[in-house]
Write an enzyme that holds these catalytic residues in place. Sequence first.
Site, short mmCIF file in Angstrom:
data_model
loop_
_atom_site.label_atom_id
_atom_site.label_comp_id
_atom_site.label_asym_id
_atom_site.label_seq_id
_atom_site.Cartn_x
_atom_site.Cartn_y
_atom_site.Cartn_z
CE1 TYR A 144 -42.03 34.75 -5.46
CE2 TYR A 144 -40.58 36.61 -5.09
CZ TYR A 144 -41.85 36.07 -5.11
OH TYR A 144 -42.94 36.86 -4.78
CG ASP A 239 -35.64 38.01 -11.83
OD1 ASP A 239 -35.24 39.13 -11.45
OD2 ASP A 239 -36.57 37.39 -11.28
CE LYS A 261 -35.97 41.65 -3.67
NZ LYS A 261 -36.19 40.42 -4.40
C1 LIG Z 1 -37.61 39.98 -5.06
C2 LIG Z 1 -37.53 39.35 -6.37
C3 LIG Z 1 -38.56 39.49 -7.32
C4 LIG Z 1 -39.85 40.17 -7.01
O1 LIG Z 1 -39.71 41.51 -6.71
P1 LIG Z 1 -40.88 42.27 -5.90
O2 LIG Z 1 -40.44 43.69 -5.90
O3 LIG Z 1 -40.92 41.63 -4.54
O4 LIG Z 1 -42.14 42.05 -6.64
C5 LIG Z 1 -38.35 38.99 -8.59
N1 LIG Z 1 -37.23 38.33 -8.90
C6 LIG Z 1 -36.23 38.15 -8.01
C7 LIG Z 1 -35.00 37.44 -8.43
C8 LIG Z 1 -36.36 38.64 -6.71
O5 LIG Z 1 -35.39 38.42 -5.83
#
Ligand SMILES: *Cc1c(COP(=O)(O)O)cnc(C)c1O
Length: 420
Positions: A144, A239, A261
Site C-alpha cells: 500500500y 516507500d 508516520k
Molecule cells: C501509511 C502508508 C502510506 C500512506 O500514508 P498516509 O499518511 O496514510 O497517506 C503510504 N505508504 C505506506 C507504506 C504506508 O504504510
Amino acid sequence: MNLEKSDAAFIRAKKLMPGGVNSPVRSFSNVDCTPPFISHAKGSHIFDIDGNDYVDYVGSWGPMILGHAHEQVVDALKKAVERGTSYGAPTELETRLAEIVQKIYPSMEVMRMVNSGTEATMSALRVARGFTGRDKIVKFIGCYHGHSDSLLVNAGSGAATFGEPSSPGVTENIAQDTIALPYNDIAAVEKIFAECGEKIACVIVEPIAGNMGLVLPENNFLPALREVTKKYGALLIFDEVMCGFRNNVQAQKPDLTCLGKVIGGGLPCACYGGKAEIMRNVSPDGKIYQAGTLSGNPLAMTAGIETLQILIDTPNFIENLNAKTSKLVEGLKNIFCANAQVPQAGSMFSIFFTNKKVTNYADATAANQEKFKRWFIKMLERGIYLAPSQFETLFVSAAHTDADIEKTLAAAKIACKELL
Ligand SMILES: *Cc1c(COP(=O)(O)O)cnc(C)c1O
C-alpha cells in the site's frame, strides 16, 4: 467491556461520514464491532469515552514510536502553538527537520516535506515519470502506497481488508500504466523488464511490507530490484512511510525514498527525497510541479524534530525497542506454536493464523481471517487494542512496559485456548 457511549457516538458519526470515520479501517466493520471512540491517550495506553483502558499496539498506525503525549514533544508543541500555527513562508524548523532526516537517511540529498504518505508517494512517482520521461510503474500486490490513483491498484491495507484492492474511480488508462507483481517474486520483475523495461519509470516497493500484515523481503529481493532498475535506467523508490526510522533498509541505496508516520511524531507530515540530480527537477528548481499550503507546517515540524531528536539522543533507543518487541513476539510464538505466524521487523510485528510462512499477498489472504476476527475481539475485551485486520501491522513504542507485555501475553494465552 462496555461500549455504550461509543455505540451512541458511532450512530451520530455514521449519519455524517462514510462508515462514521475518516479512514476506512477505523470503522471496525470487518470485525463486526463498534470502534471504541477515543477520549485520550498517554504512553502505551489509549482510553475510550466509556472509560475503558487499553494497551495500544496501533500507535496511530505507526507514528507514535515514543508512545502517546510524550512530555517533551507536548511541551515543544505548546510553545510552538503560541508562535502561530501556519505562515505559508519558510522557517528554520523545516531545515532543521531536513538535516535530522538526512543524518539518518544520507541517500536523501535533497528532499521535500509534504502532509501525508499519500502525497509523498504520489509526488515521488511524478518525479520518477518526469525525470525518466517514461509512463509505466511497477508496484507489488498487497503493498500500500497511499490512495493516489496510480497506486490504488492491487493495494494492501484497508483496500485489502475491504476486498477492493483496486478502487472504482481509478480509470482504465491510469491502471494500465501500473504493473502489479507478486512481492518477493524477482523472476516476475525481470520478465516484465525484459518485455518493456524501456517504458518503466520506476519500481516502488515497501522494503519491509507492512500493509498485507507484516511480510519481510527475502534475501535477494531488494538487491535484485536495485540491479534490474539500474540496468534499465528506471528509478528505485523505497516507500518507507511505515518501516522508516524503525528499520534500516537503505543498504540498496534507493534513488528516492518516501517517509511518513514517525517523521511527524503524530502530526501530519511526510517527506520524499533522494539523489540531488533527480530532486533538483522539482519546482521551483525544475519543472516538475508539486506544492502544499500547509507543507512544512511549524507544528508538524516541531513534533517531528522533537521525536527524532529523542530517537537519536537516547542511547540504544532502537536496540531496546526491538528487544522489547522480540520478547512479545517470542511469547506469542510460544503460545501459538505452529498455529500462527508472528513475523517481526524491529518494533513492527503482526499475526497470521496459518501454519505456513507468509511471503506475499496470496499467502496472507490464505490465512484464517475468521480466526483473526475472534482473536481480535477476545484481545479487545481483555484490554488489548490491536489493528482490526490481519492486513495491518502492529507497533511497539518506547513507552510499552514489561507489565504491558505481560498483560498482553496473559490475554493471548486465554484467547489462544478459546480459539484453537
Ligand atoms: C501509511 C502508508 C502510506 C500512506 O500514508 P498516509 O499518511 O496514510 O497517506 C503510504 N505508504 C505506506 C507504506 C504506508 O504504510
